[in-house]
Design a protein around this motif. Structure first.
Motif, PDB file in Angstrom:
ATOM      1  N   ALA A   1     -11.385  -2.322   3.349  1.00 33.21           N
ATOM      2  CA  ALA A   1     -11.298  -2.115   4.792  1.00 33.21           C
ATOM      3  C   ALA A   1     -10.769  -0.737   5.175  1.00 33.21           C
ATOM      4  CB  ALA A   1     -10.390  -3.188   5.406  1.00 33.21           C
ATOM      5  N   THR A   2      -9.954  -0.125   4.314  1.00 34.45           N
ATOM      6  CA  THR A   2      -9.271   1.106   4.700  1.00 34.45           C
ATOM      7  C   THR A   2      -9.546   2.303   3.787  1.00 34.45           C
ATOM      8  OG1 THR A   2      -7.328   0.607   3.357  1.00 34.45           O
ATOM      9  CG2 THR A   2      -7.332  -0.219   5.631  1.00 34.45           C
ATOM     10  N   GLY A   3     -10.005   2.032   2.558  1.00 35.79           N
ATOM     11  CA  GLY A   3     -10.154   3.102   1.578  1.00 35.79           C
ATOM     12  C   GLY A   3      -8.860   3.412   0.835  1.00 35.79           C
ATOM     13  N   HIS A   4      -7.769   2.745   1.203  1.00 38.47           N
ATOM     14  CA  HIS A   4      -6.481   2.951   0.523  1.00 38.47           C
ATOM     15  C   HIS A   4      -6.537   2.236  -0.828  1.00 38.47           C
ATOM     16  CE1 HIS A   4      -4.514   3.071   4.803  1.00 38.47           C
ATOM     17  NE2 HIS A   4      -5.410   4.032   4.623  1.00 38.47           N
ATOM     18  N   ALA A   5      -6.329   2.961  -1.915  1.00 35.92           N
ATOM     19  CA  ALA A   5      -6.576   2.371  -3.233  1.00 35.92           C
ATOM     20  C   ALA A   5      -5.360   2.316  -4.160  1.00 35.92           C
ATOM     21  CB  ALA A   5      -7.694   3.148  -3.930  1.00 35.92           C
ATOM     22  N   ILE A   6      -4.197   2.755  -3.703  1.00 35.50           N
ATOM     23  CA  ILE A   6      -3.028   2.771  -4.585  1.00 35.50           C
ATOM     24  C   ILE A   6      -1.954   1.840  -4.020  1.00 35.50           C
ATOM     25  CG2 ILE A   6      -1.251   4.201  -5.667  1.00 35.50           C
ATOM     26  CD1 ILE A   6      -3.210   6.556  -5.401  1.00 35.50           C
ATOM     27  N   PHE A   7      -1.479   0.945  -4.889  1.00 33.81           N
ATOM     28  CA  PHE A   7      -0.517  -0.081  -4.486  1.00 33.81           C
ATOM     29  C   PHE A   7       0.652  -0.124  -5.464  1.00 33.81           C
ATOM     30  CE2 PHE A   7      -4.718  -1.227  -3.160  1.00 33.81           C
ATOM     31  CZ  PHE A   7      -4.554  -1.641  -1.843  1.00 33.81           C
ATOM     32  N   ALA A   8       1.800  -0.499  -4.966  1.00 32.09           N
ATOM     33  CA  ALA A   8       2.940  -0.820  -5.824  1.00 32.09           C
ATOM     34  C   ALA A   8       2.963  -2.337  -5.935  1.00 32.09           C
ATOM     35  CB  ALA A   8       4.238  -0.309  -5.215  1.00 32.09           C
TER      36      ALA A   8
ATOM     37  N   CYS B   1       0.851  -1.181   0.000  1.00 36.37           N
ATOM     38  CA  CYS B   1       0.000   0.000   0.000  1.00 36.37           C
ATOM     39  C   CYS B   1       0.893   1.239   0.000  1.00 36.37           C
ATOM     40  CB  CYS B   1      -0.896  -0.002   1.246  1.00 36.37           C
ATOM     41  SG  CYS B   1      -1.985   1.442   1.344  1.00 36.37           S
ATOM     42  N   LEU B   2       0.564   2.198  -0.857  1.00 35.34           N
ATOM     43  CA  LEU B   2       1.373   3.408  -0.958  1.00 35.34           C
ATOM     44  C   LEU B   2       0.863   4.555  -0.091  1.00 35.34           C
ATOM     45  CD1 LEU B   2       2.307   3.419  -4.739  1.00 35.34           C
ATOM     46  CD2 LEU B   2       3.641   2.627  -2.788  1.00 35.34           C
ATOM     47  N   ARG B   3      -0.158   4.312   0.703  1.00 39.13           N
ATOM     48  CA  ARG B   3      -0.654   5.352   1.616  1.00 39.13           C
ATOM     49  C   ARG B   3       0.432   5.617   2.663  1.00 39.13           C
ATOM     50  NH1 ARG B   3      -5.767   6.806   1.799  1.00 39.13           N
ATOM     51  NH2 ARG B   3      -6.366   8.210   3.434  1.00 39.13           N
ATOM     52  N   PRO B   4       0.908   6.851   2.792  1.00 34.90           N
ATOM     53  CA  PRO B   4       1.959   7.146   3.769  1.00 34.90           C
ATOM     54  C   PRO B   4       1.606   6.648   5.161  1.00 34.90           C
ATOM     55  CG  PRO B   4       1.597   9.045   2.356  1.00 34.90           C
ATOM     56  CD  PRO B   4       0.497   8.042   2.048  1.00 34.90           C
ATOM     57  N   GLY B   5       2.540   5.928   5.760  1.00 34.38           N
ATOM     58  CA  GLY B   5       2.366   5.428   7.116  1.00 34.38           C
ATOM     59  C   GLY B   5       1.582   4.145   7.242  1.00 34.38           C
ATOM     60  N   CYS B   6       1.040   3.610   6.149  1.00 31.32           N
ATOM     61  CA  CYS B   6       0.206   2.407   6.251  1.00 31.32           C
ATOM     62  C   CYS B   6       1.044   1.163   6.537  1.00 31.32           C
ATOM     63  CB  CYS B   6      -0.628   2.210   4.990  1.00 31.32           C
ATOM     64  SG  CYS B   6      -1.648   0.698   5.057  1.00 31.32           S
ATOM     65  N   GLY B   7       1.984   0.865   5.675  1.00 27.41           N
ATOM     66  CA  GLY B   7       2.840  -0.293   5.896  1.00 27.41           C
ATOM     67  C   GLY B   7       2.252  -1.638   5.513  1.00 27.41           C
ATOM     68  N   TRP B   8       1.023  -1.694   5.021  1.00 32.80           N
ATOM     69  CA  TRP B   8       0.405  -2.959   4.631  1.00 32.80           C
ATOM     70  C   TRP B   8       1.070  -3.496   3.377  1.00 32.80           C
ATOM     71  CZ3 TRP B   8      -2.010  -4.870   0.344  1.00 32.80           C
ATOM     72  CH2 TRP B   8      -2.736  -6.051   0.501  1.00 32.80           C
TER      73      TRP B   8
END
Length: 77
Positions: free
Chosen positions: A57-64, A29-36
């Motif tokens: 679950a989180t709304g975080h939608a951008i991944f590497a 996950c590329l959301r700053p501070g997420c670490g997933w």
């Protein structure tokens, strides 16, 4: 003086995944501070589902995503 003669042959090749290997995928996950992240796996569809579940679950939608495989170059006949 030395003369060098060279014969050039143009041969068609192709590159493909080595038949004895499986691709490996990871994602984070590329959301700053997420670490997933998704641990390295050969189950590409499972990794995609895990990313979508994380988004749900989180709304975080951008991944590497990173794909790796072993390749072989073969001469076309």
């Amino acid at each position: 003086m030395t003369t060098i003669k060279t014969a050039l042959r143009f041969v068609t090749h192709r590159i493909a995944r080595h038949p004895d290997s499986e691709p490996t995928v990871t994602a984070e996950c590329l959301r700053p501070g997420c670490g997933w992240s998704v641990a390295p796996t050969s189950d590409v569809k499972r990794a995609d589902v895990d990313c979508m579940a994380h988004t749900g679950a989180t709304g975080h939608a951008i991944f590497a995503r990173k794909y790796e495989d072993m390749a072989v170059v073969v001469r076309e006949t």
